[in-house]
Enzyme design. Structure first.
Site, mmCIF file in Angstrom:
data_model
loop_
_atom_site.group_PDB
_atom_site.id
_atom_site.type_symbol
_atom_site.label_atom_id
_atom_site.label_comp_id
_atom_site.label_asym_id
_atom_site.label_seq_id
_atom_site.Cartn_x
_atom_site.Cartn_y
_atom_site.Cartn_z
ATOM 1 N N CYS A 166 0.824 -1.208 0.000
ATOM 2 C CA CYS A 166 0.000 0.000 0.000
ATOM 3 C C CYS A 166 0.857 1.257 0.000
ATOM 4 O O CYS A 166 0.460 2.301 -0.506
ATOM 5 C CB CYS A 166 -0.948 -0.004 1.184
ATOM 6 S SG CYS A 166 -0.096 -0.168 2.752
ATOM 7 N N HIS A 306 -1.351 0.696 7.607
ATOM 8 C CA HIS A 306 -1.896 0.741 6.251
ATOM 9 C C HIS A 306 -1.696 2.152 5.700
ATOM 10 O O HIS A 306 -1.521 3.112 6.449
ATOM 11 C CB HIS A 306 -3.378 0.371 6.260
ATOM 12 C CG HIS A 306 -3.980 0.270 4.899
ATOM 13 N ND1 HIS A 306 -3.422 -0.475 3.875
ATOM 14 C CD2 HIS A 306 -5.106 0.837 4.365
ATOM 15 C CE1 HIS A 306 -4.161 -0.366 2.790
ATOM 16 N NE2 HIS A 306 -5.176 0.415 3.054
ATOM 17 N N ASN A 327 -8.326 4.335 -1.472
ATOM 18 C CA ASN A 327 -7.657 3.118 -1.004
ATOM 19 C C ASN A 327 -7.127 2.345 -2.206
ATOM 20 O O ASN A 327 -7.364 2.714 -3.359
ATOM 21 C CB ASN A 327 -8.634 2.263 -0.188
ATOM 22 C CG ASN A 327 -7.931 1.299 0.745
ATOM 23 O OD1 ASN A 327 -6.707 1.192 0.756
ATOM 24 N ND2 ASN A 327 -8.703 0.585 1.540
#
Length: 363
Positions: A166, A306, A327
């Site tokens: 990520c 994250h 995201n």
């Protein structure tokens, strides 16, 4: 950080930050009606729901034993989701709903192993190291709301797949944003180039990384090429950047002053910003995209595990303030891959620690 069944569209991006290692409120009757209704208490109804879910998500398994095991996991997750939604009741206010999305056949441990990697909390970054170019901007001079998608500075949602990268997607989305703002040219850039070539002490491919280290690499290597020229593979490979033309360059990056959502607001008003937060939350994992996450009783910690990208902010019709986050879990998650997260509700850290380690590229 990724899904066990990659989104058919493409792949999205993740993140991280320098001295740091990292790595919606409109639940109206209509929204509630659109949520999943608890399945009848019998196994037949649940199996029918499971088969429908498999078809919708294109899920297949290697044998009947694996399918049976995944059904039990799906059933457990579905019961949790149904109970959560039912607890809200038809008159519930500002409570997001959950749905059996593409993660519904994964255990919590499996999901965390793919998407969420625990790390000890690093110290907040020193803004003195990089400066903060928006520090003198008056709040009265920024818009009450902004959505960088509407201004053409955000590429389509991507899917990191079964890879905990990520950090790369978050960094790339921020660079794509400032590149478009400066040049009026929206270009999808290569996360794989960062995966393969930004391999400092904090950047470990699918095992998390640091967005700020990624920014430094982009500066020193002369830029990023396009996603088309250096496609995403959901795994770390040998660096192949030699001979590939840079499509976007940056001069450096800056930290947003930590523990300060007002400073973050000033930054996001001018460009998309890389964000570190706690994504290890079951409600967040199955969030259906309605309303604002955190506007009701959704809980999370300040353990940063994250990365996402802040691409806007605003206030909904109920007066609830939110951050708009992009995201990298594919367009099937939440609201087509985006989530609204409550703003100015959690002391100085920001909900889920989102104001603790934010940074942005400077072009």
């Amino acid at each position: 950080m990724a899904s066990s069944s990659p989104d058919s569209k493409r792949l999205t991006k993740p993140f991280s930050l320098a001295t740091l290692l990292v790595m919606v409120s409109c639940c109206t009757h209509f929204a509630l009606a659109a949520r999943e209704v608890p399945a009848a208490g019998n196994d037949k109804a649940m199996r029918e729901r499971y088969e429908k879910w498999m078809a919708e998500h294109g899920r297949t398994y290697k044998n009947s034993a694996e399918k049976a095991r995944r059904f039990e996991i799906f059933k457990s997750n579905a019961h949790f989701i149904d109970s959560y939604n039912a607890a809200a009741g038809p008159g519930a206010k500002s409570r997001p709903g959950l749905t059996t999305n593409n993660f519904a056949d994964l255990t919590e441990a499996e999901f965390n192993n793919i998407y969420i990697r625990r790390r000890s909390l690093p110290r907040p970054p020193s803004v003195v190291e990089t400066g903060f170019m928006y520090g003198n901007v008056c709040l009265s001079h920024i818009p009450a709301s902004i959505d960088w998608r509407e201004k053409g500075a955000v590429t389509p949602v991507k899917d990191q797949g079964s890879c905990g990268c990520c950090w790369a997607f978050s960094a790339v989305a921020a660079v794509e944003g400032i590149h478009q703002i400066k040049t009026q040219n929206l270009t999808s850039l290569s996360e794989q180039q960062l995966m393969d070539c930004s391999t400092g002490a904090n950047n470990r491919g699918c095992n998390l990384g640091d967005m700020n280290e990624a920014f430094r690499h982009i500066v020193h290597s002369g830029g990023l090429t396009t996603e088309e020229a250096y496609g995403y593979e959901a795994k770390q490979s040998t660096c192949r950047s030699s001979g590939k033309q840079a499509a976007a360059k940056i001069r450096g990056f800056q930290y947003v002053p930590p523990l300060n959502e007002t400073a973050l607001l000033l930054a996001v008003a001018h460009q998309p910003v890389s964000i570190a937060l706690d994504g290890n939350n079951t409600a967040f994992r199955f969030f259906d995209g309605t309303g604002i996450f955190g506007a009701a009783d959704e809980q999370c910690t300040t353990e940063l595990n994250h990365a996402v990208t802040a691409v806007g902010y605003g206030t909904d019709e109920n007066g609830s303030k939110y951050w708009l986050m992009k995201n990298s879990w594919g367009s099937r998650w939440a609201d087509m891959g985006y989530v609204k997260i409550a703003r100015d509700v959690a002391s100085n850290t920001g909900l889920c620690g989102l104001a603790m380690q934010a940074s942005y590229p400077v072009a």
